[in-house]
Write an enzyme that holds these catalytic residues in place. Structure first.
Site, PDB file in Angstrom:
ATOM      1  N   HIS A   1       0.842  -1.205   0.000  1.00 17.56           N
ATOM      2  CA  HIS A   1       0.000   0.000   0.000  1.00 17.56           C
ATOM      3  C   HIS A   1       0.875   1.251   0.000  1.00 17.56           C
ATOM      4  O   HIS A   1       0.643   2.186  -0.787  1.00 17.56           O
ATOM      5  CB  HIS A   1      -0.914  -0.021   1.229  1.00 17.56           C
ATOM      6  CG  HIS A   1      -1.603   1.280   1.501  1.00 17.56           C
ATOM      7  ND1 HIS A   1      -2.872   1.571   1.052  1.00 17.56           N
ATOM      8  CD2 HIS A   1      -1.185   2.391   2.171  1.00 17.56           C
ATOM      9  CE1 HIS A   1      -3.204   2.789   1.429  1.00 17.56           C
ATOM     10  NE2 HIS A   1      -2.200   3.313   2.116  1.00 17.56           N
ATOM     11  N   GLU A   2       1.893   1.281   0.874  1.00 19.66           N
ATOM     12  CA  GLU A   2       2.760   2.460   0.967  1.00 19.66           C
ATOM     13  C   GLU A   2       3.514   2.687  -0.332  1.00 19.66           C
ATOM     14  O   GLU A   2       3.636   3.824  -0.805  1.00 19.66           O
ATOM     15  CB  GLU A   2       3.741   2.297   2.135  1.00 19.66           C
ATOM     16  CG  GLU A   2       3.082   2.236   3.506  1.00 19.66           C
ATOM     17  CD  GLU A   2       2.273   3.479   3.817  1.00 19.66           C
ATOM     18  OE1 GLU A   2       2.645   4.577   3.363  1.00 19.66           O
ATOM     19  OE2 GLU A   2       1.237   3.353   4.506  1.00 19.66           O
TER      20      GLU A   2
ATOM     21  N   HIS B   1       1.592   4.356  -3.118  1.00 21.16           N
ATOM     22  CA  HIS B   1       1.610   5.819  -3.153  1.00 21.16           C
ATOM     23  C   HIS B   1       2.744   6.318  -4.035  1.00 21.16           C
ATOM     24  O   HIS B   1       2.583   7.255  -4.820  1.00 21.16           O
ATOM     25  CB  HIS B   1       1.771   6.382  -1.739  1.00 21.16           C
ATOM     26  CG  HIS B   1       0.546   6.266  -0.888  1.00 21.16           C
ATOM     27  ND1 HIS B   1      -0.670   6.769  -1.267  1.00 21.16           N
ATOM     28  CD2 HIS B   1       0.356   5.705   0.343  1.00 21.16           C
ATOM     29  CE1 HIS B   1      -1.568   6.544  -0.312  1.00 21.16           C
ATOM     30  NE2 HIS B   1      -0.968   5.890   0.667  1.00 21.16           N
TER      31      HIS B   1
ATOM     32  N   GLU C   1      -5.568   7.250  -0.719  1.00 23.70           N
ATOM     33  CA  GLU C   1      -5.538   6.033   0.109  1.00 23.70           C
ATOM     34  C   GLU C   1      -6.343   4.907  -0.533  1.00 23.70           C
ATOM     35  O   GLU C   1      -5.913   3.750  -0.545  1.00 23.70           O
ATOM     36  CB  GLU C   1      -6.077   6.341   1.511  1.00 23.70           C
ATOM     37  CG  GLU C   1      -5.203   7.255   2.338  1.00 23.70           C
ATOM     38  CD  GLU C   1      -3.813   6.694   2.560  1.00 23.70           C
ATOM     39  OE1 GLU C   1      -3.687   5.473   2.772  1.00 23.70           O
ATOM     40  OE2 GLU C   1      -2.850   7.477   2.492  1.00 23.70           O
TER      41      GLU C   1
ATOM     42  N   ASP D   1      -4.815   1.327  -1.840  1.00 25.52           N
ATOM     43  CA  ASP D   1      -5.404   0.031  -1.475  1.00 25.52           C
ATOM     44  C   ASP D   1      -5.677  -0.798  -2.735  1.00 25.52           C
ATOM     45  O   ASP D   1      -5.402  -2.003  -2.790  1.00 25.52           O
ATOM     46  CB  ASP D   1      -6.710   0.233  -0.707  1.00 25.52           C
ATOM     47  CG  ASP D   1      -6.481   0.592   0.756  1.00 25.52           C
ATOM     48  OD1 ASP D   1      -5.336   0.458   1.231  1.00 25.52           O
ATOM     49  OD2 ASP D   1      -7.453   1.006   1.419  1.00 25.52           O
TER      50      ASP D   1
END
Length: 456
Positions: free
Chosen positions: A297-298, A301, A376, A380
């Site tokens: 997930h990070e 970004h 976000e 995901d």
């Protein structure tokens, strides 16, 4: 420049009640946030978890989460009122001009003439102001750490470590803040009405410098970074970074457990050299695949350009702030309203100008949170398409439970305050139901990695 000059003339009027205007802005923000907090408090009084979490979160955990959130909300009411009283006392007690005057007297009495001048007086002012602010914040900080967090089992700090962190923070403020403030003042003094161009370029340099020295100079003062030992987790993270062409340089574990049992993971660094940091608490609380899911997930970004977009927005906002400050830097009525007669200290002007931006900051905060929540959801979805659907949902649930984060939120409160969607929104977007991802998004996440890469 013409527009800025005309705006400066319009705002620099003797009858402009700057003190009342700025206090009014502060009170308006306080009332707005108080009303939103009351709406949220009603949500925190619910006795049953949201439907999406039924069967995933026990009643005991939900009750404890609600109790923790209510305790923080009550604490927030108190700290908000305390801050507002303090702010009004500072303004109507003319505390800023008194500290500024004392700073000048101190320089004149104890230092030779070559140390006189606005830059030296500004440094002494901020040193004194910072000490006063720190002392006033001690009761709030102590209660939050050693009463509230301690009560719910999160605090791991000792009073000695708490004091040590505070003193190190003050020392850093002097060592790093002093030269930065001095350089900013010199730039404004030397470059005239167009100072904001040069000030913005300097701020970019400071940011790059901070990113460069952070891992080797600043972070070790507070935490210990250790290389992640070989094993399933390290292999999984390195494979993920390689798949995404993420420029991973170092993979660290940080001893976050010495202060709190809350967990986290993040990355930082220059575009060509990134470092990933995983809290030891996250490793202890999660399976290796769940930690990799969190990092997917990070890194989503990064891969989707969110960090670059936010950086661009931040730079534009900073340039805009400096440009707008040029309208206020010589505003005599602003300084006069706050007790600065026949003197216009630049950094004092910046403090007052910042207070005048409260309405704009509130609107900006709202829109930035809306954008952040959108990012976000996208991150995901990125993790799902890499095949981490179930593990991501499991990790989100586990983090929510371990951190006792609020399980639900009022939509207006969340819109204003939350940079992340609440858990129920994220699980619904993932398609989580009955302990697994059940809809077509699960099928998408099971596609081969190359196909997922093409889609992204």
């Amino acid at each position: 420049m013409y527009i800025l000059e005309q705006l400066a003339r319009f705002l620099d009027r003797p009858l402009f009640p700057w003190k009342n205007i700025i206090v009014g802005f502060s009170l308006g923000q306080y009332i707005l946030e108080g009303l939103l907090s009351l709406r949220q408090y009603k949500i925190l009084q619910r006795t049953k978890p949201p439907k999406v979490l039924e069967g995933e979160v026990s009643q005991e955990v939900f009750d404890k989460s609600q109790a923790y959130a209510r305790a923080k909300a009550k604490f927030g009411f108190i700290t908000g009122l305390y801050g507002q009283i303090q702010n009004i006392a500072f303004v109507y007690g003319n505390v800023l001009p008194k500290i500024w005057g004392f700073s000048g007297l101190f320089l004149a009495r104890y230092l030779p003439s070559r140390f006189q001048g606005e830059i030296s007086q500004t440094l002494v002012f901020f040193f004194i102001f910072n000490i006063i602010s720190t002392v006033l914040s001690l009761p709030i900080s102590y209660y939050g750490t050693f009463v509230l967090e301690q009560k719910f089992g999160f605090n791991k700090q000792t009073p000695k470590l708490w004091i040590s962190d505070m003193l190190k923070g003050q020392a850093l403020g002097v060592v790093l803040g002093g030269p930065i403030i001095s350089a900013m003042l010199k730039i404004i003094q030397k470059t005239g009405n167009e100072f904001f161009y040069y000030l913005w370029l300097f701020s970019v340099f400071v940011q790059i410098f901070a990113i460069t020295i952070y891992p080797s100079v600043i972070l070790p003062l507070f935490n210990k970074l250790s290389p992640l030992p070989p094993g399933e987790l390290k292999t999984g993270v390195e494979n993920l970074a390689k798949k995404l062409n993420f420029p991973l340089s170092e993979l660290y574990v940080i001893d976050g457990s010495k202060r709190s049992s809350h967990s986290n993971a993040y990355f930082y660094g220059l575009p060509w050299k990134k470092h990933i940091v995983i809290y030891d608490t996250l490793i202890e609380q999660s399976e290796p695949e769940e930690v990799v899911a969190v990092l997917s997930h990070e890194l989503g970004h990064w891969s989707l350009g969110h960090t670059t977009k936010l950086l661009g927005i931040t730079q534009f906002h900073m340039f805009y702030i400096f440009a707008l400050f040029s309208v206020f830097v010589n505003n005599e009525s602003l300084y006069e309203s706050f007790g600065f007669h026949n003197q216009q200290p630049i950094m004092i002007g910046f403090l007052l100008f910042s207070d005048a931006l409260v309405p704009m900051d509130a609107v900006l905060k709202l829109f930035m949170n809306i954008l952040s929540r959108k990012f976000e959801f996208q991150a995901d979805a990125f993790a799902l398409k890499l095949g981490y659907s179930d593990k991501l949902a499991q990790s989100l649930l586990k983090l929510q439970i371990e951190n006792l984060s609020a399980m639900d939120a009022d939509w207006m409160y969340a819109s204003y305050h939350y940079s992340h969607p609440i858990l129920t929104e994220r699980l619904s977007a993932i398609g989580w139901k009955g302990g697994k991802v059940t809809d077509s998004r699960k099928e998408d996440s099971d596609k081969p990695a190359k196909a997922a890469d093409r889609e992204l």
